[in-house]
Write a protein that holds these residues in place. Structure first.
Motif, PDB file in Angstrom:
ATOM      1  N   CYS A 103       0.831  -1.203   0.000  1.00 29.40           N
ATOM      2  CA  CYS A 103       0.000   0.000   0.000  1.00 29.40           C
ATOM      3  C   CYS A 103       0.872   1.262   0.000  1.00 29.40           C
ATOM      4  CB  CYS A 103      -0.906   0.010   1.227  1.00 29.40           C
ATOM      5  SG  CYS A 103      -2.020   1.432   1.250  1.00 29.40           S
ATOM      6  N   HIS A 105       0.183   4.068   1.037  1.00 27.51           N
ATOM      7  CA  HIS A 105      -0.047   4.950   2.182  1.00 27.51           C
ATOM      8  C   HIS A 105       0.980   4.692   3.286  1.00 27.51           C
ATOM      9  CE1 HIS A 105      -2.443   6.070   5.958  1.00 27.51           C
ATOM     10  NE2 HIS A 105      -1.966   7.186   5.430  1.00 27.51           N
ATOM     11  N   LYS A 106       0.943   3.502   3.900  1.00 23.04           N
ATOM     12  CA  LYS A 106       1.904   3.199   4.970  1.00 23.04           C
ATOM     13  C   LYS A 106       2.494   1.805   4.858  1.00 23.04           C
ATOM     14  CE  LYS A 106       0.897   6.752   8.040  1.00 23.04           C
ATOM     15  NZ  LYS A 106       1.761   7.526   8.881  1.00 23.04           N
ATOM     16  N   GLY A 107       2.349   1.188   3.700  1.00 26.38           N
ATOM     17  CA  GLY A 107       3.094  -0.036   3.441  1.00 26.38           C
ATOM     18  C   GLY A 107       2.448  -1.347   3.849  1.00 26.38           C
ATOM     19  N   PHE A 108       1.166  -1.346   4.210  1.00 30.83           N
ATOM     20  CA  PHE A 108       0.520  -2.617   4.519  1.00 30.83           C
ATOM     21  C   PHE A 108       0.400  -3.460   3.243  1.00 30.83           C
ATOM     22  CE2 PHE A 108      -1.545  -2.715   8.796  1.00 30.83           C
ATOM     23  CZ  PHE A 108      -0.959  -1.567   9.298  1.00 30.83           C
ATOM     24  N   CYS A 121      -6.752  -2.502   1.353  1.00 27.79           N
ATOM     25  CA  CYS A 121      -5.730  -2.402   2.391  1.00 27.79           C
ATOM     26  C   CYS A 121      -6.342  -2.672   3.776  1.00 27.79           C
ATOM     27  CB  CYS A 121      -5.098  -1.015   2.367  1.00 27.79           C
ATOM     28  SG  CYS A 121      -3.792  -0.871   3.611  1.00 27.79           S
ATOM     29  N   HIS A 124      -5.579   0.876   6.694  1.00 29.65           N
ATOM     30  CA  HIS A 124      -6.484   2.027   6.863  1.00 29.65           C
ATOM     31  C   HIS A 124      -7.534   2.060   5.770  1.00 29.65           C
ATOM     32  CE1 HIS A 124      -2.373   2.978   8.397  1.00 29.65           C
ATOM     33  NE2 HIS A 124      -3.078   3.122   9.496  1.00 29.65           N
ATOM     34  N   TYR A 125      -7.731   0.907   5.121  1.00 27.99           N
ATOM     35  CA  TYR A 125      -8.895   0.672   4.238  1.00 27.99           C
ATOM     36  C   TYR A 125      -8.884   1.405   2.907  1.00 27.99           C
ATOM     37  CZ  TYR A 125     -10.007  -0.968   8.847  1.00 27.99           C
ATOM     38  OH  TYR A 125      -9.925  -1.572  10.065  1.00 27.99           O
ATOM     39  N   SER A 126      -7.729   1.839   2.440  1.00 28.55           N
ATOM     40  CA  SER A 126      -7.686   2.381   1.077  1.00 28.55           C
ATOM     41  C   SER A 126      -7.993   1.269   0.089  1.00 28.55           C
ATOM     42  CB  SER A 126      -6.310   2.973   0.755  1.00 28.55           C
ATOM     43  OG  SER A 126      -6.137   4.207   1.389  1.00 28.55           O
TER      44      SER A 126
HETATM   45 FE1  FES Z   1      -2.960   1.207   3.391  1.00 30.04          FE
HETATM   46 FE2  FES Z   1      -2.873   3.055   5.267  1.00 30.04          FE
HETATM   47  S1  FES Z   1      -1.434   1.482   4.877  1.00 30.04           S
HETATM   48  S2  FES Z   1      -4.406   2.750   3.774  1.00 30.04           S
END
Ligand code: FES
Length: 175
Positions: A103, A105-108, A121, A124-126
């Motif tokens: 992801c 955003h923060k790498g999930f 994701c 945080h559900y992106s």
């Molecule tokens: Fe994917 Fe934050 S890590 S939305």
């Protein structure tokens, strides 16, 4: 008084000479950065992507993700045969795509949802649309999902040869 006028005259001439030197200096300083930028720009933008064989067309099953990595083993991703021609799609049907699954955003790690061709994701559900070049369709990532530039040769071998976005956590996609 005459001596005083001569001194004023000398002062004016020196002032004008100084102004001319300053103007020439400014012109040079304006010109130099432009020359420097012309020389430096190609080096800053240059990223040499490897051409990596990821799979063969025969390895893909319709709408099932196949785990791969690109441009190196620390960059997980997937290949998909979506079944309909899409943006950035490769192959005879224009429906084969590849994406990073980290992801932006923060790498999930992302999960693929075959029902609506989206990546989701758990962090945080992106959500990202596999049919629209990895465009974010929901929530808080500020970047789209990096998509592979794919090439398929006459034997059906699928090669990745670039990415269209920066991979999460990297300053350069190629380390
Ligand atoms: Fe994917 Fe934050 S890590 S939305």
């Amino acid at each position: 008084m005459d001596r005083c006028n001569k001194l004023v005259d000398v002062g004016r001439r020196q002032f004008l000479r100084g102004g001319a030197v300053a103007a020439a200096g400014m012109a040079t300083s304006v010109a130099l950065p432009a020359q420097a930028q012309t020389k430096a720009a190609p080096g800053l933008a240059l990223v040499e992507y490897p051409s990596n064989k990821l799979a063969n067309v025969a390895d893909l099953k319709a709408n099932e993700s196949l785990d791969v990595s690109y441009p190196d083993e620390n960059a997980p991703g997937v290949l998909l045969k979506l079944g309909t021609k899409v943006e950035g799609g490769a192959g005879p049907d224009g429906d084969i795509v590849g994406f990073s699954t980290t992801c932006p955003h923060k790498g999930f790690p992302l999960n693929y949802n075959a029902d609506d061709h989206s990546f989701n994701c758990p962090g945080h559900y992106s959500r990202f649309d596999a049919e629209a070049g990895g465009q974010e369709i929901w929530w808080q990532s500020t970047a789209d999902l990096p998509q592979y530039a794919l090439r398929i040769d006459t034997k059906g071998d699928i090669y990745a040869e670039g990415l269209d976005e920066l991979l999460y956590g990297r300053l350069s996609n190629v380390l």
